[in-house]
Design a protein around this motif. Structure first.
Motif, PDB file in Angstrom:
ATOM      1  N   GLY A   1      47.165  51.498  38.716  1.00 39.57           N
ATOM      2  CA  GLY A   1      46.599  52.362  37.689  1.00 39.57           C
ATOM      3  C   GLY A   1      45.160  52.043  37.381  1.00 39.57           C
ATOM      4  N   ASP A   2      44.549  52.938  36.590  1.00 38.21           N
ATOM      5  CA  ASP A   2      43.148  52.736  36.223  1.00 38.21           C
ATOM      6  C   ASP A   2      42.832  53.097  34.780  1.00 38.21           C
ATOM      7  OD1 ASP A   2      41.228  55.631  36.444  1.00 38.21           O
ATOM      8  OD2 ASP A   2      43.375  55.653  36.782  1.00 38.21           O
ATOM      9  N   GLY A   3      43.690  53.894  34.120  1.00 41.20           N
ATOM     10  CA  GLY A   3      43.371  54.397  32.787  1.00 41.20           C
ATOM     11  C   GLY A   3      44.268  53.861  31.692  1.00 41.20           C
ATOM     12  N   MET A   4      43.907  54.183  30.460  1.00 46.92           N
ATOM     13  CA  MET A   4      44.630  53.667  29.298  1.00 46.92           C
ATOM     14  C   MET A   4      46.098  54.080  29.303  1.00 46.92           C
ATOM     15  SD  MET A   4      42.482  51.844  27.604  1.00 46.92           S
ATOM     16  CE  MET A   4      43.119  51.683  25.938  1.00 46.92           C
ATOM     17  N   ASN A   5      46.384  55.280  29.790  1.00 45.05           N
ATOM     18  CA  ASN A   5      47.790  55.709  29.801  1.00 45.05           C
ATOM     19  C   ASN A   5      48.597  55.102  30.945  1.00 45.05           C
ATOM     20  OD1 ASN A   5      46.517  57.235  31.803  1.00 45.05           O
ATOM     21  ND2 ASN A   5      47.770  59.050  31.423  1.00 45.05           N
ATOM     22  N   ASP A   6      47.966  54.181  31.690  1.00 47.51           N
ATOM     23  CA  ASP A   6      48.685  53.449  32.737  1.00 47.51           C
ATOM     24  C   ASP A   6      49.145  52.067  32.264  1.00 47.51           C
ATOM     25  OD1 ASP A   6      48.292  55.474  34.660  1.00 47.51           O
ATOM     26  OD2 ASP A   6      46.294  54.701  35.119  1.00 47.51           O
ATOM     27  N   ARG A   7      48.698  51.645  31.105  1.00 52.89           N
ATOM     28  CA  ARG A   7      48.995  50.270  30.665  1.00 52.89           C
ATOM     29  C   ARG A   7      50.491  50.011  30.538  1.00 52.89           C
ATOM     30  NH1 ARG A   7      45.716  49.531  25.308  1.00 52.89           N
ATOM     31  NH2 ARG A   7      46.541  51.658  25.067  1.00 52.89           N
ATOM     32  N   GLY A   8      51.220  50.963  29.975  1.00 52.74           N
ATOM     33  CA  GLY A   8      52.655  50.765  29.798  1.00 52.74           C
ATOM     34  C   GLY A   8      53.373  50.572  31.105  1.00 52.74           C
ATOM     35  N   MET A   9      53.054  51.400  32.098  1.00 56.48           N
ATOM     36  CA  MET A   9      53.766  51.270  33.375  1.00 56.48           C
ATOM     37  C   MET A   9      53.394  49.985  34.097  1.00 56.48           C
ATOM     38  SD  MET A   9      52.286  53.979  36.170  1.00 56.48           S
ATOM     39  CE  MET A   9      50.677  53.800  36.941  1.00 56.48           C
ATOM     40  N   LEU A  10      52.164  49.521  33.918  1.00 52.93           N
ATOM     41  CA  LEU A  10      51.788  48.252  34.534  1.00 52.93           C
ATOM     42  C   LEU A  10      52.566  47.092  33.914  1.00 52.93           C
ATOM     43  CD1 LEU A  10      47.910  48.662  34.871  1.00 52.93           C
ATOM     44  CD2 LEU A  10      49.632  48.933  36.651  1.00 52.93           C
TER      45      LEU A  10
ATOM     46  N   VAL B   1      55.635  47.138  32.834  1.00 51.12           N
ATOM     47  CA  VAL B   1      57.047  47.088  33.235  1.00 51.12           C
ATOM     48  C   VAL B   1      57.194  46.886  34.741  1.00 51.12           C
ATOM     49  CG1 VAL B   1      57.791  48.480  31.276  1.00 51.12           C
ATOM     50  CG2 VAL B   1      57.272  49.610  33.458  1.00 51.12           C
ATOM     51  N   ALA B   2      56.068  46.714  35.426  1.00 48.33           N
ATOM     52  CA  ALA B   2      56.097  46.440  36.865  1.00 48.33           C
ATOM     53  C   ALA B   2      55.814  44.962  37.096  1.00 48.33           C
ATOM     54  CB  ALA B   2      55.048  47.289  37.582  1.00 48.33           C
ATOM     55  N   GLY B   3      56.640  44.341  37.890  1.00 47.70           N
ATOM     56  CA  GLY B   3      56.422  42.925  38.177  1.00 47.70           C
ATOM     57  C   GLY B   3      55.156  42.682  38.972  1.00 47.70           C
ATOM     58  N   ILE B   4      54.729  43.709  39.718  1.00 49.61           N
ATOM     59  CA  ILE B   4      53.513  43.603  40.522  1.00 49.61           C
ATOM     60  C   ILE B   4      52.574  44.710  40.038  1.00 49.61           C
ATOM     61  CG2 ILE B   4      52.557  43.612  42.868  1.00 49.61           C
ATOM     62  CD1 ILE B   4      55.492  43.008  43.797  1.00 49.61           C
ATOM     63  N   SER B   5      51.720  44.376  39.098  1.00 47.81           N
ATOM     64  CA  SER B   5      50.815  45.351  38.492  1.00 47.81           C
ATOM     65  C   SER B   5      49.431  45.215  39.105  1.00 47.81           C
ATOM     66  CB  SER B   5      50.752  45.152  36.981  1.00 47.81           C
ATOM     67  OG  SER B   5      50.436  43.808  36.659  1.00 47.81           O
ATOM     68  N   VAL B   6      48.855  46.366  39.495  1.00 46.25           N
ATOM     69  CA  VAL B   6      47.601  46.358  40.232  1.00 46.25           C
ATOM     70  C   VAL B   6      46.599  47.304  39.580  1.00 46.25           C
ATOM     71  CG1 VAL B   6      46.516  46.572  42.498  1.00 46.25           C
ATOM     72  CG2 VAL B   6      48.973  46.028  42.340  1.00 46.25           C
ATOM     73  N   ALA B   7      45.452  46.774  39.190  1.00 44.92           N
ATOM     74  CA  ALA B   7      44.371  47.585  38.642  1.00 44.92           C
ATOM     75  C   ALA B   7      43.401  47.954  39.751  1.00 44.92           C
ATOM     76  CB  ALA B   7      43.630  46.812  37.545  1.00 44.92           C
ATOM     77  N   MET B   8      42.923  49.167  39.721  1.00 47.35           N
ATOM     78  CA  MET B   8      41.891  49.580  40.662  1.00 47.35           C
ATOM     79  C   MET B   8      40.558  48.960  40.237  1.00 47.35           C
ATOM     80  SD  MET B   8      44.003  51.382  42.352  1.00 47.35           S
ATOM     81  CE  MET B   8      42.953  52.116  43.618  1.00 47.35           C
ATOM     82  N   ALA B   9      39.640  48.802  41.184  1.00 44.41           N
ATOM     83  CA  ALA B   9      38.329  48.237  40.848  1.00 44.41           C
ATOM     84  C   ALA B   9      37.595  49.101  39.838  1.00 44.41           C
ATOM     85  CB  ALA B   9      37.489  48.075  42.109  1.00 44.41           C
ATOM     86  N   ASN B  10      37.896  50.390  39.815  1.00 41.39           N
ATOM     87  CA  ASN B  10      37.264  51.319  38.880  1.00 41.39           C
ATOM     88  C   ASN B  10      38.032  51.456  37.568  1.00 41.39           C
ATOM     89  OD1 ASN B  10      38.921  52.710  41.118  1.00 41.39           O
ATOM     90  ND2 ASN B  10      39.043  54.202  39.455  1.00 41.39           N
TER      91      ASN B  10
ATOM     92  N   VAL C   1      39.506  50.767  33.746  1.00 42.73           N
ATOM     93  CA  VAL C   1      38.897  50.322  32.488  1.00 42.73           C
ATOM     94  C   VAL C   1      39.299  48.870  32.239  1.00 42.73           C
ATOM     95  CG1 VAL C   1      38.871  52.651  31.533  1.00 42.73           C
ATOM     96  CG2 VAL C   1      40.857  51.169  31.118  1.00 42.73           C
ATOM     97  N   ALA C   2      38.515  48.190  31.419  1.00 46.41           N
ATOM     98  CA  ALA C   2      38.725  46.767  31.177  1.00 46.41           C
ATOM     99  C   ALA C   2      40.118  46.471  30.633  1.00 46.41           C
ATOM    100  CB  ALA C   2      37.663  46.246  30.218  1.00 46.41           C
ATOM    101  N   ALA C   3      40.637  47.347  29.756  1.00 42.74           N
ATOM    102  CA  ALA C   3      41.952  47.108  29.158  1.00 42.74           C
ATOM    103  C   ALA C   3      43.060  47.090  30.208  1.00 42.74           C
ATOM    104  CB  ALA C   3      42.251  48.174  28.100  1.00 42.74           C
ATOM    105  N   VAL C   4      42.884  47.829  31.287  1.00 46.06           N
ATOM    106  CA  VAL C   4      43.866  47.841  32.375  1.00 46.06           C
ATOM    107  C   VAL C   4      43.718  46.580  33.221  1.00 46.06           C
ATOM    108  CG1 VAL C   4      44.516  49.006  34.523  1.00 46.06           C
ATOM    109  CG2 VAL C   4      44.127  50.333  32.442  1.00 46.06           C
ATOM    110  N   LYS C   5      42.485  46.222  33.538  1.00 45.31           N
ATOM    111  CA  LYS C   5      42.260  45.015  34.334  1.00 45.31           C
ATOM    112  C   LYS C   5      42.769  43.773  33.605  1.00 45.31           C
ATOM    113  CE  LYS C   5      38.265  46.674  36.961  1.00 45.31           C
ATOM    114  NZ  LYS C   5      36.854  46.447  37.331  1.00 45.31           N
ATOM    115  N   ASN C   6      42.690  43.786  32.284  1.00 46.14           N
ATOM    116  CA  ASN C   6      43.110  42.615  31.505  1.00 46.14           C
ATOM    117  C   ASN C   6      44.601  42.352  31.571  1.00 46.14           C
ATOM    118  OD1 ASN C   6      40.490  42.102  30.700  1.00 46.14           O
ATOM    119  ND2 ASN C   6      40.680  43.152  28.735  1.00 46.14           N
ATOM    120  N   ILE C   7      45.413  43.400  31.792  1.00 43.76           N
ATOM    121  CA  ILE C   7      46.866  43.195  31.801  1.00 43.76           C
ATOM    122  C   ILE C   7      47.440  43.186  33.222  1.00 43.76           C
ATOM    123  CG2 ILE C   7      47.169  44.213  29.511  1.00 43.76           C
ATOM    124  CD1 ILE C   7      48.273  46.715  30.901  1.00 43.76           C
TER     125      ILE C   7
END
Length: 275
Positions: A218-227, A229-238, A240-246
């Motif tokens: 994921g990359d956006g704020m509405n992706d935080r929840g799904m990240l 609940v996933a054991g392997i959560s992956v943020a795109m390089a693009n 937002v910071a809140a996604v990369k942080n989790i």
């Protein structure tokens, strides 16, 4: 190898330009499905528009649409609805701030009043969904005639961030629905207690694939929840910071085949010679 559940957001994650999936990413996802893994797109888009992107990957790709309010499983489509009370609250609050809400079924967009020109321009994205209709219903009561099909909605307000914020706060306080955002100029309207995360958790139960074998991109704020609940959560390089942080991992951007690069390494896939 035990099966994995692979979930990707669309805009800013799977799609290069909101409309296309790169050949390398298509190849990687199909190679994963060949190994027995299951793949779903997960998006705020209505089902019909999400299906257009999923079909670029192939017929085995599943859809989680409308921010988790709709998803595929076992040849059937599961729906969660906004409901009459939420629809009434959204209509009253957004109109009080001079905003226009758009409401989605699987294949139709409804709105009650003509939006400003700059908001109407945003609806052009639906022109690319050949099976999607856009209809002005005029009144709340006409809108409620479709309440048994409306799964979610969105408010787009690029020129009134104050009105958007006030509407978000008031709708959140109502407790009648879940309010989120995929960008700073919108407000996403989702059934209470529903988001991408709840859809993934339901799919984990239905498939028997646990969180530790669930990969989410994921990359956006509405992706935080799904990240979360996933054991392997992956943020795109693009992202937002809140996604990369989790997220536990980070991969290249959506324009640099980030999903493909991560999956190729994770599942030891052959590196395709695709531009």
């Amino acid at each position: 190898m035990e099966p994995y559940l692979i979930i990707t957001d669309i805009d800013g994650t799977l799609a290069v330009d909101h409309q296309h999936v790169s050949p390398r990413t298509v190849a990687a996802l199909n190679a994963c499905m060949d190994q027995g893994h299951q793949f779903f797109v997960a998006t705020g888009r209505m089902y019909a528009l999400a299906k257009i992107i999923a079909n670029q990957v192939g017929p085995r790709a599943g859809v989680i649409g409308s921010n988790g309010a709709v998803y595929d499983f076992g040849g059937k489509r599961v729906h969660h609805l906004l409901g009459e009370k939420a629809l009434r609250a959204v209509n009253e609050i957004t109109e009080s701030h001079g905003l226009t809400a758009f409401y989605f079924t699987d294949d139709t967009v409804y709105y009650t009043k003509t939006p400003p020109t700059f908001v109407a321009d945003a609806l052009r994205v639906f022109d690319k969904g050949l099976t999607v209709e856009v209809k002005e219903v005029g009144t709340l009561e006409n809108l409620l005639a479709h309440k048994e099909r409306i799964t979610n909605g969105i408010v787009i307000s690029p020129r009134d961030s104050f009105g958007l914020k006030r509407s978000m706060n008031e709708l959140d306080a109502s407790g009648l629905l879940h309010v989120s955002a995929s960008n700073t100029d919108n407000m996403e309207l989702i059934p209470k207690g529903i988001d991408k995360a709840t859809a993934i958790q339901e799919l984990q139960k239905l498939t028997g694939i646990p969180a530790e074998r669930t990969i989410a991109f994921g990359d956006g704020m509405n992706d935080r929840g799904m990240l979360q609940v996933a054991g392997i959560s992956v943020a795109m390089a693009n992202a937002v910071a809140a996604v990369k942080n989790i997220a536990k991992y980070e991969t290249a951007s959506n324009t640099e085949d980030g999903i493909a690069k991560f999956l190729e390494q994770r599942f030891n896939l052959p590196h395709p010679h695709i531009n």
